[in-house]
Design a protein around this motif. Structure first.
Motif, PDB file in Angstrom:
ATOM      1  N   THR A  74      10.577   9.468   3.562  1.00  0.00           N
ATOM      2  CA  THR A  74      11.119   8.640   2.342  1.00  0.00           C
ATOM      3  C   THR A  74       9.622   8.467   1.895  1.00  0.00           C
ATOM      4  OG1 THR A  74      12.139   6.180   2.894  1.00  0.00           O
ATOM      5  CG2 THR A  74      10.730   6.513   1.885  1.00  0.00           C
ATOM      6  N   ASN A  75       9.413   8.936   0.598  1.00  0.00           N
ATOM      7  CA  ASN A  75       7.888   8.876   0.278  1.00  0.00           C
ATOM      8  C   ASN A  75       7.033   7.733  -0.456  1.00  0.00           C
ATOM      9  OD1 ASN A  75       5.381   9.444  -1.394  1.00  0.00           O
ATOM     10  ND2 ASN A  75       6.265   9.794  -3.386  1.00  0.00           N
ATOM     11  N   PRO A  76       6.070   7.425   0.299  1.00  0.00           N
ATOM     12  CA  PRO A  76       6.069   5.987   0.174  1.00  0.00           C
ATOM     13  C   PRO A  76       4.725   5.747  -0.405  1.00  0.00           C
ATOM     14  CG  PRO A  76       5.156   6.733   1.807  1.00  0.00           C
ATOM     15  CD  PRO A  76       5.681   7.528   1.520  1.00  0.00           C
ATOM     16  N   GLN A  77       3.498   6.923  -1.088  1.00  0.00           N
ATOM     17  CA  GLN A  77       2.859   7.073  -1.960  1.00  0.00           C
ATOM     18  C   GLN A  77       2.932   6.495  -3.254  1.00  0.00           C
ATOM     19  OE1 GLN A  77       0.200  11.040  -0.884  1.00  0.00           O
ATOM     20  NE2 GLN A  77       2.402  11.473  -0.945  1.00  0.00           N
ATOM     21  N   ASP A  78       2.119   5.896  -4.213  1.00  0.00           N
ATOM     22  CA  ASP A  78       2.944   5.405  -5.843  1.00  0.00           C
ATOM     23  C   ASP A  78       2.723   6.808  -6.618  1.00  0.00           C
ATOM     24  OD1 ASP A  78       2.520   2.953  -4.751  1.00  0.00           O
ATOM     25  OD2 ASP A  78      -0.400   2.639  -5.456  1.00  0.00           O
ATOM     26  N   SER A  79       2.139   7.808  -6.666  1.00  0.00           N
ATOM     27  CA  SER A  79       1.460   8.865  -6.912  1.00  0.00           C
ATOM     28  C   SER A  79       2.945   9.788  -6.389  1.00  0.00           C
ATOM     29  CB  SER A  79       0.662  10.414  -7.134  1.00  0.00           C
ATOM     30  OG  SER A  79       0.293  10.492  -5.530  1.00  0.00           O
ATOM     31  N   SER A  80       3.480  11.628  -7.709  1.00  0.00           N
ATOM     32  CA  SER A  80       4.514  11.961  -6.952  1.00  0.00           C
ATOM     33  C   SER A  80       4.367  12.718  -5.810  1.00  0.00           C
ATOM     34  CB  SER A  80       5.151  12.583  -7.971  1.00  0.00           C
ATOM     35  OG  SER A  80       3.529  13.719  -8.287  1.00  0.00           O
TER      36      SER A  80
END
Length: 365
Positions: free
Chosen positions: A57-63
């Motif tokens: 899963t991508n947890p970052q605010d950015s893409s």
């Protein structure tokens, strides 16, 4: 301002500026992986490519863009999506492993890179690969009916009570019948489970049996040997018997250094007892002092000898801190001759040394 003072001022300024710069640099979180290590278990060479899926899963605010995946060797191939992932989006990395490239235990490293190199995660693919033997009769010398096995006994090794132990056992179908997974049955104690791995094992093919040993259900310690039987309902008359052996131990979690002095601690005054020359017609008695050097009660879980010729008597099973007791050892050498060694195992709640050994040596005339 003199040169020394000027240098000191510059040094302080650089340190403060550096700390401010570091504080302002955002920390980029890594991907969140469901698991980063997958065990494929035991694989036969003829089973072909094995696939494992790693979910993240991508947890970052950015893409986020997954850019590159580096495999340790050419025995693994990788599939992944290069699409841009927004915050909370999920993805998969699929790794295929060729079992013809390994023999025995393997652990393959795969490195995942993304976001212009700012993210670099490690994945591991493990298992046991078994090559196809060149001589089937030599590879499977133990014949049980139409089945061939490598060994007469299945050794589960050390089994701890915190989780079941799993082992895969290979066999070769020298018979003419098709062995179907749905018709497989077994008869074993409740703490031993067995299942056929492949849906079908044809004539002149290898198969795998998955054995699970749950020592919590056994609720005992020490060495044990159990006879189990397996069969296929298509031929109920052909029941094959195997022996499963295991050493059962109690699991103790790691202890911090500041707690080492507080736990129970078993001390044995004499770990090797040499009886020297003794007569086969005389029963020998000895005593051994054991003590609790810890600050918590010491519990004797079990005392096990490796022979029916040994009897071990303990006046109590719990020792207070600082307490000592005498163990009575009784050895009957009847029917034995020559150099002899007996093992006595003490199982306690001493988390650093939960199993300790006393050797009883002699020369029997």
């Amino acid at each position: 301002m003199n040169r020394s003072l000027s240098f000191l001022f510059s040094l302080v300024f650089l340190m403060v500026f550096g700390q401010m710069a570091n504080a302002q640099t955002p920390l980029i979180p890594k991907l969140i992986w469901k698991v980063n290590r997958i065990d494929l278990g035991t694989i036969l060479e003829e089973q072909g490519l094995q696939r494992a899926e790693f979910e993240f899963t991508n947890p970052q605010d950015s893409s986020f863009i997954l850019e590159e995946i580096l495999a340790e060797c050419g025995c693994t191939s990788v599939e992944f999506s290069r699409d841009t992932l927004k915050k909370g989006d999920k993805g998969k990395v699929i790794i295929s492993f060729d079992p013809t490239s390994a023999a025995g235990f393997f652990s393959k490293l795969v490195v995942v890179k993304g976001d212009s190199g700012r993210i670099q995660d490690s994945l591991f693919l493990e298992g046991i690969a078994i090559p196809y033997p060149t001589n089937l009769k030599l590879a499977y010398p133990v014949k049980l009916g139409s089945l061939g096995f490598r060994l007469k006994k299945i050794n589960m090794g050390d089994v701890f009570d915190n989780e079941p132990k799993v082992k895969y056992v290979e066999f070769f179908n020298f018979g003419e019948e098709l062995l179907e997974q749905g018709k497989f049955s077994f008869n074993a104690p409740e703490y031993i489970k067995m299942e056929q791995v492949q849906p079908f094992v044809r004539s002149q093919e290898r198969g795998l049996i998955r054995i699970t040993y749950d020592s919590r259900l056994k609720n005992d310690l020490g060495f044990f040997e159990d006879e189990v039987s397996l069969s296929w309902k298509s031929s109920p008359s052909d029941e094959f018997k195997l022996h499963v052996i295991a050493d059962l131990f109690e699991y103790f979690p790691p202890i911090s250094k500041d707690k080492l002095e507080e736990v129970p601690q078993l001390l044995i005054a004499q770990k090797v007892i040499d009886l020297r020359e003794i007569s086969a017609n005389s029963i020998v008695r000895r005593q051994v002092t054991i003590s609790n050097a810890g600050k918590m009660p010491l519990e004797i879980r079990k005392i096990q000898g490796n022979c029916d010729c040994l009897t071990i008597e303990s006046p109590k099973n719990t020792l207070a801190p600082g307490e000592s007791i005498q163990l009575n050892l009784i050895f009957d050498p009847m029917g034995r001759k020559g150099i002899d060694q007996r093992n006595i195992y003490l199982f306690t709640n001493d988390p650093l040394n939960p199993v300790q050994l006393i050797l009883l040596k002699s020369k029997i005339e």
